[in-house]
Design a protein around this motif. Structure first.
Motif, PDB file in Angstrom:
ATOM      1  N   LEU A 109     -27.090 -19.944   2.000  1.00  0.00           N
ATOM      2  CA  LEU A 109     -28.046 -20.534   0.939  1.00  0.00           C
ATOM      3  C   LEU A 109     -29.432 -20.809   1.493  1.00  0.00           C
ATOM      4  CD1 LEU A 109     -25.440 -23.867   1.279  1.00  0.00           C
ATOM      5  CD2 LEU A 109     -25.908 -22.302  -0.684  1.00  0.00           C
ATOM      6  N   GLY A 110     -29.794 -19.423   1.706  1.00  0.00           N
ATOM      7  CA  GLY A 110     -31.208 -19.118   1.973  1.00  0.00           C
ATOM      8  C   GLY A 110     -32.097 -18.200   0.708  1.00  0.00           C
ATOM      9  N   PRO A 111     -33.199 -17.750   1.351  1.00  0.00           N
ATOM     10  CA  PRO A 111     -33.897 -17.094   0.215  1.00  0.00           C
ATOM     11  C   PRO A 111     -33.664 -15.753  -0.228  1.00  0.00           C
ATOM     12  CG  PRO A 111     -34.965 -17.057   2.376  1.00  0.00           C
ATOM     13  CD  PRO A 111     -33.722 -18.063   2.483  1.00  0.00           C
ATOM     14  N   LEU A 158     -22.247 -16.024  -1.692  1.00  0.00           N
ATOM     15  CA  LEU A 158     -22.563 -14.702  -0.996  1.00  0.00           C
ATOM     16  C   LEU A 158     -23.553 -15.216   0.181  1.00  0.00           C
ATOM     17  CD1 LEU A 158     -22.210 -11.622  -1.159  1.00  0.00           C
ATOM     18  CD2 LEU A 158     -24.477 -11.754  -1.931  1.00  0.00           C
ATOM     19  N   ASP A 159     -23.404 -14.704   1.211  1.00  0.00           N
ATOM     20  CA  ASP A 159     -24.019 -15.171   2.571  1.00  0.00           C
ATOM     21  C   ASP A 159     -25.417 -14.124   2.399  1.00  0.00           C
ATOM     22  OD1 ASP A 159     -23.882 -12.678   4.546  1.00  0.00           O
ATOM     23  OD2 ASP A 159     -21.785 -12.996   3.651  1.00  0.00           O
ATOM     24  N   GLU A 160     -26.204 -14.795   3.286  1.00  0.00           N
ATOM     25  CA  GLU A 160     -27.346 -13.942   3.423  1.00  0.00           C
ATOM     26  C   GLU A 160     -27.597 -12.644   3.617  1.00  0.00           C
ATOM     27  OE1 GLU A 160     -31.192 -15.902   2.892  1.00  0.00           O
ATOM     28  OE2 GLU A 160     -29.655 -16.264   1.331  1.00  0.00           O
ATOM     29  N   MET A 161     -26.763 -12.415   4.756  1.00  0.00           N
ATOM     30  CA  MET A 161     -26.697 -11.009   5.452  1.00  0.00           C
ATOM     31  C   MET A 161     -26.200 -10.095   4.430  1.00  0.00           C
ATOM     32  SD  MET A 161     -25.687 -13.637   7.887  1.00  0.00           S
ATOM     33  CE  MET A 161     -24.137 -13.706   7.885  1.00  0.00           C
ATOM     34  N   SER A 162     -25.139 -10.381   3.655  1.00  0.00           N
ATOM     35  CA  SER A 162     -24.626  -9.471   2.675  1.00  0.00           C
ATOM     36  C   SER A 162     -25.702  -9.340   1.553  1.00  0.00           C
ATOM     37  CB  SER A 162     -23.389 -10.263   2.037  1.00  0.00           C
ATOM     38  OG  SER A 162     -22.289 -10.255   2.767  1.00  0.00           O
ATOM     39  N   ALA A 163     -26.342 -10.350   1.161  1.00  0.00           N
ATOM     40  CA  ALA A 163     -27.392 -10.155   0.206  1.00  0.00           C
ATOM     41  C   ALA A 163     -28.732  -9.355   0.741  1.00  0.00           C
ATOM     42  CB  ALA A 163     -28.096 -11.494  -0.219  1.00  0.00           C
ATOM     43  N   ALA A 164     -28.922  -9.500   1.999  1.00  0.00           N
ATOM     44  CA  ALA A 164     -29.987  -8.649   2.580  1.00  0.00           C
ATOM     45  C   ALA A 164     -29.357  -7.131   2.767  1.00  0.00           C
ATOM     46  CB  ALA A 164     -30.047  -9.006   4.053  1.00  0.00           C
ATOM     47  N   LEU A 165     -28.245  -6.906   2.689  1.00  0.00           N
ATOM     48  CA  LEU A 165     -27.784  -5.582   2.649  1.00  0.00           C
ATOM     49  C   LEU A 165     -27.768  -4.914   1.181  1.00  0.00           C
ATOM     50  CD1 LEU A 165     -26.082  -2.928   3.874  1.00  0.00           C
ATOM     51  CD2 LEU A 165     -24.003  -4.576   3.645  1.00  0.00           C
ATOM     52  N   GLY A 166     -27.594  -5.896   0.349  1.00  0.00           N
ATOM     53  CA  GLY A 166     -27.464  -5.468  -1.203  1.00  0.00           C
ATOM     54  C   GLY A 166     -28.964  -5.014  -1.405  1.00  0.00           C
ATOM     55  N   CYS A 167     -30.077  -6.081  -1.104  1.00  0.00           N
ATOM     56  CA  CYS A 167     -31.573  -5.715  -1.378  1.00  0.00           C
ATOM     57  C   CYS A 167     -31.709  -4.383  -0.935  1.00  0.00           C
ATOM     58  CB  CYS A 167     -32.331  -6.738  -0.735  1.00  0.00           C
ATOM     59  SG  CYS A 167     -32.264  -8.523  -1.736  1.00  0.00           S
ATOM     60  N   ALA A 168     -31.399  -4.098   0.273  1.00  0.00           N
ATOM     61  CA  ALA A 168     -31.793  -2.615   0.870  1.00  0.00           C
ATOM     62  C   ALA A 168     -31.174  -1.531   0.100  1.00  0.00           C
ATOM     63  CB  ALA A 168     -31.382  -2.706   2.637  1.00  0.00           C
ATOM     64  N   GLN A 169     -30.039  -1.944  -0.190  1.00  0.00           N
ATOM     65  CA  GLN A 169     -29.123  -0.846  -0.913  1.00  0.00           C
ATOM     66  C   GLN A 169     -29.702  -0.592  -2.366  1.00  0.00           C
ATOM     67  OE1 GLN A 169     -25.159   0.335  -0.479  1.00  0.00           O
ATOM     68  NE2 GLN A 169     -26.659   1.242   1.035  1.00  0.00           N
ATOM     69  N   LEU A 170     -30.289  -1.783  -3.005  1.00  0.00           N
ATOM     70  CA  LEU A 170     -30.679  -1.683  -4.444  1.00  0.00           C
ATOM     71  C   LEU A 170     -31.957  -0.926  -4.397  1.00  0.00           C
ATOM     72  CD1 LEU A 170     -30.425  -2.429  -7.362  1.00  0.00           C
ATOM     73  CD2 LEU A 170     -31.373  -4.804  -6.506  1.00  0.00           C
ATOM     74  N   SER A 171     -33.105  -1.085  -3.163  1.00  0.00           N
ATOM     75  CA  SER A 171     -34.103  -0.365  -3.022  1.00  0.00           C
ATOM     76  C   SER A 171     -33.960   0.847  -3.323  1.00  0.00           C
ATOM     77  CB  SER A 171     -35.036  -0.855  -2.005  1.00  0.00           C
ATOM     78  OG  SER A 171     -34.564  -0.444  -0.787  1.00  0.00           O
ATOM     79  N   ARG A 172     -32.830   1.398  -2.949  1.00  0.00           N
ATOM     80  CA  ARG A 172     -32.506   3.095  -2.861  1.00  0.00           C
ATOM     81  C   ARG A 172     -31.486   3.587  -3.927  1.00  0.00           C
ATOM     82  NH1 ARG A 172     -28.895   3.694   1.843  1.00  0.00           N
ATOM     83  NH2 ARG A 172     -29.055   5.854   1.379  1.00  0.00           N
ATOM     84  N   ILE A 173     -31.447   2.647  -5.146  1.00  0.00           N
ATOM     85  CA  ILE A 173     -30.499   2.808  -6.043  1.00  0.00           C
ATOM     86  C   ILE A 173     -30.690   4.268  -6.594  1.00  0.00           C
ATOM     87  CG2 ILE A 173     -31.716   1.740  -7.946  1.00  0.00           C
ATOM     88  CD1 ILE A 173     -27.994   1.915  -7.472  1.00  0.00           C
ATOM     89  N   THR A 174     -31.972   4.660  -6.933  1.00  0.00           N
ATOM     90  CA  THR A 174     -32.078   5.928  -7.579  1.00  0.00           C
ATOM     91  C   THR A 174     -31.821   7.210  -6.600  1.00  0.00           C
ATOM     92  OG1 THR A 174     -34.311   5.339  -8.907  1.00  0.00           O
ATOM     93  CG2 THR A 174     -34.182   7.472  -8.536  1.00  0.00           C
ATOM     94  N   GLU A 175     -32.096   7.090  -5.444  1.00  0.00           N
ATOM     95  CA  GLU A 175     -31.703   7.832  -4.490  1.00  0.00           C
ATOM     96  C   GLU A 175     -29.837   8.295  -4.449  1.00  0.00           C
ATOM     97  OE1 GLU A 175     -30.720   8.012   0.218  1.00  0.00           O
ATOM     98  OE2 GLU A 175     -32.386   6.783  -0.548  1.00  0.00           O
ATOM     99  N   ILE A 176     -29.389   7.054  -4.537  1.00  0.00           N
ATOM    100  CA  ILE A 176     -28.036   6.884  -4.203  1.00  0.00           C
ATOM    101  C   ILE A 176     -27.076   7.603  -5.426  1.00  0.00           C
ATOM    102  CG2 ILE A 176     -26.042   5.052  -4.264  1.00  0.00           C
ATOM    103  CD1 ILE A 176     -27.767   3.474  -2.378  1.00  0.00           C
ATOM    104  N   LEU A 177     -27.921   7.018  -6.795  1.00  0.00           N
ATOM    105  CA  LEU A 177     -26.995   7.661  -7.882  1.00  0.00           C
ATOM    106  C   LEU A 177     -27.384   9.134  -7.978  1.00  0.00           C
ATOM    107  CD1 LEU A 177     -28.027   5.040 -10.332  1.00  0.00           C
ATOM    108  CD2 LEU A 177     -25.914   5.033  -9.356  1.00  0.00           C
ATOM    109  N   ALA A 178     -28.575   9.622  -7.460  1.00  0.00           N
ATOM    110  CA  ALA A 178     -28.598  11.029  -7.480  1.00  0.00           C
ATOM    111  C   ALA A 178     -27.644  11.648  -6.681  1.00  0.00           C
ATOM    112  CB  ALA A 178     -30.202  11.498  -7.386  1.00  0.00           C
ATOM    113  N   LYS A 179     -27.401  11.289  -5.483  1.00  0.00           N
ATOM    114  CA  LYS A 179     -26.599  11.741  -4.652  1.00  0.00           C
ATOM    115  C   LYS A 179     -25.121  12.003  -5.068  1.00  0.00           C
ATOM    116  CE  LYS A 179     -28.507  10.550  -0.018  1.00  0.00           C
ATOM    117  NZ  LYS A 179     -28.162   9.633   1.195  1.00  0.00           N
ATOM    118  N   ARG A 180     -24.771  10.698  -5.712  1.00  0.00           N
ATOM    119  CA  ARG A 180     -23.350  10.704  -6.411  1.00  0.00           C
ATOM    120  C   ARG A 180     -23.183  11.875  -7.428  1.00  0.00           C
ATOM    121  NH1 ARG A 180     -21.228   6.090  -3.661  1.00  0.00           N
ATOM    122  NH2 ARG A 180     -19.542   6.052  -5.144  1.00  0.00           N
ATOM    123  N   ALA A 181     -24.158  11.866  -8.392  1.00  0.00           N
ATOM    124  CA  ALA A 181     -24.048  12.559  -9.515  1.00  0.00           C
ATOM    125  C   ALA A 181     -24.288  14.252  -8.986  1.00  0.00           C
ATOM    126  CB  ALA A 181     -25.352  12.571 -10.218  1.00  0.00           C
ATOM    127  N   ALA A 182     -24.887  14.487  -7.938  1.00  0.00           N
ATOM    128  CA  ALA A 182     -24.772  15.858  -7.600  1.00  0.00           C
ATOM    129  C   ALA A 182     -23.455  16.039  -6.698  1.00  0.00           C
ATOM    130  CB  ALA A 182     -25.910  15.862  -6.393  1.00  0.00           C
TER     131      ALA A 182
END
Length: 371
Positions: free
Chosen positions: A31-33, A230-254
């Motif tokens: 229940l945090g920011p 959703l807890d704060e740790m999970s959301a933090a993990l999600g924010c970090a992953q989302l910041s890499r979304i272009t890289e991640i999708l490119a890897k999967r497409a390749a």
């Protein structure tokens, strides 16, 4: 030589570890920011006004169905070729899932049969973007508009996919994504509800938090609710992953492209179909085996060689409790059943090496060469 090639593996680096550690070093674990920030970033990425983070895609689908206030006995049309949660979320609220068979190419619901399933009890359509391939949302939204139906978009497997330039999850009344560890981005366990309807967002936000309204006291509960936060740790993990979304999708497409190229030379393997106008985000990489090949025997032999694999999906209507509850039997949805008997998910994750791909392809080719 035997190698171990797992079916999936999350792509976690220092950015993710540092984000989670920052939460652990703060005063907020729930229940945090960070959850609010994650919701904001997800909504901006998809182009939707409201995002409500929850602890799983299944929880999100349940809250959506409940927020619509559908009475027991109402019907929602969906697909029998999916993970079972897409139909179970209706049963949670005693709404009947009505199945329509699938298109043999996209493996999504066959929209040409959709209107045949509409009757006086039909209240909505719940398409599933199977394996990350968006359903024919133009046809679905047109039919829904003509019949006054709500569209619930199960985009749990399609984060980052696009349909005619529009993000999956952006066209329906309400959509749900999931972030299990094998998804495009992960929060460990988690999901998010996306909608442009303020009323639905408010209800889902309340019900995920034990039925409390915004500004209510901790022991004030306006409605029946759940602990779907959703807890704060999970959301933090999600924010970090989302910041890499272009890289991640490119890897999967390749990686998908490498599989497509290497597998096209192997008899008996049908690589995934991608319809015109579709940009795939590649949740999993699922091939189909030609008739006459025993998929289960092939899976056993791949497993013996250390290669992770799985049959995606088993038809929902043939799950034991669906057969018992509704009387379904083999033959009711022949395309779904035919496809389900031939699908084979191969190892697929962001950092799958070319050496591992070659091992998977060569091993599969050797096994199929015996047929």
């Amino acid at each position: 030589m035997k190698k171990e090639v797992p079916l999936s593996r999350p792509d976690i680096g220092d950015r993710e570890r540092n984000a989670v550690m920052a939460v652990l070093n703060s005063r907020w674990l729930s229940l945090g920011p960070v959850v609010l920030n994650f919701e904001k970033k997800i909504a901006e990425y998809v182009g939707i006004k409201y995002a409500v983070a929850v602890n799983s895609g299944t929880s999100g689908l349940h809250l959506v169905v409940r927020s619509l206030g559908l009475p027991p006995g109402d019907e929602v049309i969906t697909t029998p070729f999916s993970f079972v949660a897409s139909a179970n979320c209706l049963l949670f609220e005693r709404v009947r899932p009505v199945f329509v068979d699938i298109d043999p190419l996209t493996l999504n619901m066959d929209c040409s049969n959709l209107e045949n399933k509409i009757n006086g009890k039909t209240r909505g359509i719940l398409p599933v973007h199977v394996f990350g391939h968006p359903a024919d949302m133009a046809s679905i939204m047109k039919i829904a508009s003509e019949h006054g139906l709500t569209v619930i978009e199960d985009a749990c497997e399609a984060f980052g996919s696009e349909y005619n330039g529009k993000k999956a999850g952006s066209e329906s009344d309400v959509a749900v994504f999931a972030f299990y560890p094998n998804k495009q981005i992960t929060t460990g366990e988690g999901g998010v509800i996306l909608t442009n309807r303020q009323d639905l967002a408010g209800l889902c936000r309340s019900m995920r938090n034990q039925g409390r309204d915004a500004g209510s006291g901790w022991y004030d509960h306006e409605r029946l609710g759940y602990n779907y936060r959703l807890d704060e740790m999970s959301a933090a993990l999600g924010c970090a992953q989302l910041s890499r979304i272009t890289e991640i999708l490119a890897k999967r497409a390749a990686i998908a492209a490498k599989y497509n190229y290497k597998l096209k030379h192997i008899d008996g393997v049908i690589v995934p179909y991608v319809a015109p106008g579709i940009k795939m985000s590649w949740f999993v990489y699922v091939v189909r085996l030609a008739p006459g090949i025993d998929r289960d025997v092939v899976m056993q032999q791949l497993t013996e060689k250390g290669i992770g694999c799985r049959a995606y999906f088993q038809p929902i209507h043939l799950q034991p409790f669906y057969r018992q509850m509704f009387g379904y039997k083999p033959g009711d949805f022949p395309v779904t059943e035919s496809v389900a008997a031939t699908t084979l998910a191969l190892p697929f994750h962001n950092n799958l090496s070319e050496e591992d791909i070659d091992y998977v392809v060569d091993t599969l080719g050797h096994i199929l060469g015996k047929y």
